[in-house]
Design a protein around this motif. Structure first.
Motif, PDB file in Angstrom:
ATOM      1  N   ASN A  48       0.861  -1.172   0.000  1.00  9.46           N
ATOM      2  CA  ASN A  48       0.000   0.000   0.000  1.00  9.46           C
ATOM      3  C   ASN A  48       0.902   1.228   0.000  1.00  9.46           C
ATOM      4  O   ASN A  48       1.458   1.608   1.017  1.00  9.46           O
ATOM      5  CB  ASN A  48      -0.915  -0.010   1.225  1.00  9.46           C
ATOM      6  N   SER A  51      -2.310   6.681   0.555  1.00  9.91           N
ATOM      7  CA  SER A  51      -2.431   7.399   1.824  1.00  9.91           C
ATOM      8  C   SER A  51      -3.577   6.894   2.697  1.00  9.91           C
ATOM      9  O   SER A  51      -3.743   7.355   3.818  1.00  9.91           O
ATOM     10  CB  SER A  51      -2.625   8.894   1.550  1.00  9.91           C
ATOM     11  N   GLU A  52      -4.360   5.937   2.188  1.00 11.55           N
ATOM     12  CA  GLU A  52      -5.498   5.382   2.932  1.00 11.55           C
ATOM     13  C   GLU A  52      -5.277   3.898   3.199  1.00 11.55           C
ATOM     14  O   GLU A  52      -4.641   3.207   2.399  1.00 11.55           O
ATOM     15  CB  GLU A  52      -6.797   5.546   2.127  1.00 11.55           C
ATOM     16  N   THR A  97      -6.274  -5.419   7.211  1.00 16.52           N
ATOM     17  CA  THR A  97      -6.104  -4.014   6.861  1.00 16.52           C
ATOM     18  C   THR A  97      -4.626  -3.766   6.629  1.00 16.52           C
ATOM     19  O   THR A  97      -3.799  -4.092   7.482  1.00 16.52           O
ATOM     20  CB  THR A  97      -6.619  -3.100   7.988  1.00 16.52           C
ATOM     21  N   PRO A 100      -0.941   2.347   5.018  1.00 20.50           N
ATOM     22  CA  PRO A 100       0.042   2.918   4.086  1.00 20.50           C
ATOM     23  C   PRO A 100       1.466   2.511   4.484  1.00 20.50           C
ATOM     24  O   PRO A 100       1.824   2.556   5.661  1.00 20.50           O
ATOM     25  CB  PRO A 100      -0.168   4.423   4.215  1.00 20.50           C
TER      26      PRO A 100
END
Length: 166
Positions: A48, A51-52, A97, A100
């Protein structure tokens, strides 16, 4: 068996001129192919670089392409599909999850066997998406030897491991 496969590198290569892109906020890389007695396993990583946080719960979407970037007729299986019994490969998807700067892992599994008069299926490129409906982008190998090689022989099947953390 995983250690044996991970320790043998054959077939996955990269061009140093091709740096992985991060235009979509995700970077997909292949980290080598392990080969043992016709069984192949390629580790895959998504980073990732956006930025999220990235929410994953399932399998990468995969297209195996030939040297001309034409999609091959390959069955993409969730899990090993009976190709081989590899510890953890058939674990059910779990929600994760990826913040970033963090990464998640997957892997591809196939056999290079040939039992046909037809030419063998050979993938030279892979397009990948994190999940169904996401943006497709190239899978970029990270070794220093050239390009991706998915030598399916006549099997026409590749197993895909669910996204996970190590």
């Amino acid at each position: 068996m995983i250690a044996v496969l991970a320790g043998l590198v054959a077939g996955t290569t990269v061009s140093q001129a091709e740096e992985p892109s991060c235009e979509t906020g995700l970077r997909f890389t292949a980290n080598g192919t392990g080969a043992a007695m016709g069984l192949r396993m390629m580790s895959v990583e998504v980073t990732n670089c956006g930025s999220e946080p990235l929410e994953l719960n399932g399998y990468p979407q995969v297209k195996v392409l030939d040297a001309q970037h034409e999609q091959l007729d390959v069955a993409i299986l969730e899990g090993s599909g009976g190709i081989a019994a590899i510890e953890g490969f058939d674990d059910a998807p779990q929600p994760i999850t990826v913040a970033p700067g963090e990464s998640a892992k997957s892997a591809f599994l196939w056999r290079n066997t040939h039992a046909s008069v037809d030419p063998p299926l050979v993938g030279k490129h892979v397009d990948i998406a994190a999940a169904a409906g996401d943006t497709w982008q190239p899978l970029v190998p990270t070794s220093q030897q050239g390009s991706i090689l998915i030598d399916l022989g006549s099997t026409g099947r590749i197993g895909v491991q669910a996204w996970h953390r190590e």
